[in-house]
Every structure is written in C-alpha cells, then in structure tokens.
Design an enzyme around this catalytic site. Structure first.
Site, PDB file in Angstrom:
ATOM      1  CB  SER A  50      -0.940  -0.062   1.209  1.00 22.63           C
ATOM      2  OG  SER A  50      -1.982   0.867   1.107  1.00 22.63           O
ATOM      3  CG  PHE A  51       1.925   5.469   2.403  1.00 20.48           C
ATOM      4  CD1 PHE A  51       1.563   6.526   1.579  1.00 20.48           C
ATOM      5  CD2 PHE A  51       2.951   5.643   3.297  1.00 20.48           C
ATOM      6  CE1 PHE A  51       2.241   7.756   1.659  1.00 20.48           C
ATOM      7  CE2 PHE A  51       3.627   6.857   3.399  1.00 20.48           C
ATOM      8  CZ  PHE A  51       3.268   7.917   2.577  1.00 20.48           C
TER       9      PHE A  51
END
Length: 315
Positions: A108-109
C-alpha cells in the site's frame, strides 16, 4: 532477540536519525541479499510477520517502522509527515545498514514510498515488489482536491500541536474493536498483531504509539501528472512485480470505482516502459491479503525474488 522456527533469527534494530530513531525488525542473516519491507499507512513492521517466515531463507529481510509509526520516533515539532520525508527515511536506513543495492517489498503506502525511492535512486534498487500498491500516485480524478488536501494537512497538524492533548487510554479490547471498525480489511488476529507494535501498555490500559499529526494519506501524497509518471518510471532500473488483490484497495473491477481508469493506465504504462522487467499478477483476497492469506502471495514473491532474470516460469 528471539528464534523463529520458520524464518531463522529475528532481531530488533534501532537506527539513529536527527529526530530520534527509526525502529525495524529483521529476519535472517546480515550476509544474505537485503530486502527492505515497507508497511502501509498507519500500520507498522508487524505487517510482515505472517508473510516473511514463508519467504526464501537466503535473504535478509528488514521491516522498518516509518517515522511516527510503530516503535519509531515521532518527527520533531513542526516537521510535516510528507511523502518526500518518508522517501528520505529509506535513504537514511540504507546508509545506516551500509546497503548500496537492495530489493524493496512495499504494501500500500509503503509501495508508493518504495516506488518513489526506486525512481529517485534507481541504481540502488534491483527488485521492487508492490503489494496491492502503485509506484507513484497520479493526479487523475484528483485535480480539484489537491489544494484542499494540502490545506487540510497543514490545518490538522496545527490543531493537534495546539491542543496538546494526552494520548487516549483504552482497554486492549476497546482499542482492538476501534481499530477493526476503521480497518475493515484487517481480521481480528491481524489487528491484534499490528496493535502489538502499535500500542504501549500503561497503568490503566493501552495508548496508540503513532503520531496523531498523521491523519489521511492524501494529505501526505505527492500527486504527479501522467507526464511525470512516465518520465519517472523510465528511470527505474529495478524489475517490478505488482501483486493486486481482487478485492483490494485498487479493485479495477468494482462498480463505480474511481480508481479504475487510473489503475489501468498505471499498469499499461509500466508494461509499455519496462516491458519484460514488469510483471502483474492478481490474487484472491483483500487489501491485507499478505496478512490474512499470505499463502496467496508467498509463491509469487518467492519466485520473483529468487529468479535471476526476474521472469519466472509461472507467468
């Protein structure tokens, strides 16, 4: 420091930075090929506890806590949590570990931060694995919001600094239920695992470790144009594996998904620019498939890491 029957030696690391330290946990031998593991927004290094024990043993896996997350120090007062600052943390960690070239595994991030780093320091990254993530954030469908995000990010930081409220104490069960309510893709067992590293025990319960100045990822993102996206990925020297969960955050088949066009564009550009250096695989599961069902991704990641030319037979 403890012994894990599946993954060999597991150790805790602390690397000094000007605002305190960056914490990390490591699996395997320091003499093995290094892989830096980067967690998602508001998560921590425990995000990889259920995945790494099933990956090849001949690698040295280091999962760091980004600043303000997990066991890492909070940024100094007045220093914002912008994407560029997280990218610079990777450079600080690689310098502390004396790594000149390594692989990145980002969820994700963490994938966005790792992808950005891989474009800025292309000679340092040989393989980039994106778990339900993208290497950079496009401004598609977001142009109207960009200045609003920047404004809200600054205002939120000022509000938190001005309030100076003590961390809220909750029972462990209350904390878990609140966490699960805000993280619908995380199961109870995985929620407990993330809170182990994400909270601190106090006399009357537990408190969150993360810096409350960190709010929405959109406040920290560096949104870029399509032109800059293509220019950036042309700089990549790494082989790239993008593993997308069918029910994940970037579910391109979901009805009314505003990310649909954006995701297709990103995959198309990565294919056309990187050619045989890019692989795209879909797996069943949600945004936290690497925690909830690690067996869905371990074979794919293992083959990618171990392949010399990064074009394994399973594709």
């Amino acid at each position: 420091m403890g012994e894990d029957s599946l993954s060999g030696l597991v150790s805790e690391l602390k690397m000094a930075v000007p605002w305190g330290h960056i914490a990390a946990k490591a699996w395997g031998s320091q003499q093995s090929r290094p892989v830096l593991c980067l967690h998602g927004w508001l998560d921590n290094a425990n995000s990889f506890d259920r995945l790494i024990p099933h990956l090849p043993k001949d690698f040295y896996y280091v999962a760091m806590d980004f600043g303000g997350h997990g066991l890492s120090s909070h940024y100094s007062p007045g220093l914002p949590y912008y994407q560029q600052n997280f990218v610079s943390e990777i450079r600080r960690v690689s310098a502390a570990l004396k790594w000149s070239r390594f692989s990145i595994l980002g969820h994700s991030f963490g994938g966005i931060v790792g992808g950005t780093f891989s474009c800025i320091f292309p000679e340092m990254v040989d393989k980039l694995i994106l778990l339900d993530s993208i290497p950079l954030v496009l401004d598609s469908n977001e142009m109207e919001n960009l200045l609003t995000y920047k404004r809200k990010g600054i205002e939120h930081t000022l509000q938190v600094e001005e309030a100076k409220e003590p961390s809220r104490v909750l029972s462990r069960e209350e904390m878990l239920q609140r966490f699960l309510k805000n993280n619908s893709h995380v199961g109870e067992e995985c929620g407990e695992l993330l809170l182990q590293r994400g909270t601190t025990q106090v006399a009357t319960g537990v408190v969150l470790n993360r810096d409350r100045r960190i709010a929405w990822p959109e406040h920290s993102f560096d949104f870029i144009s399509r032109e800059l996206f293509v220019h950036s990925i042309k700089k990549l020297q790494a082989h790239v594996l993008l593993v997308k969960a069918t029910q994940g955050y970037y579910d391109v088949r979901r009805e009314h998904d505003k990310d649909k066009e954006c995701m297709f564009l990103i995959i198309d550009k990565l294919k056309s620019v990187l050619k045989e250096r890019f692989q795209f695989v879909e797996v069943p599961g949600n945004h936290y498939v690497h925690m909830n069902q690690p067996h869905h991704v371990t074979g794919i990641i293992s083959s990618f890491l171990q392949s010399r030319d990064s074009t394994p037979a399973w594709l």
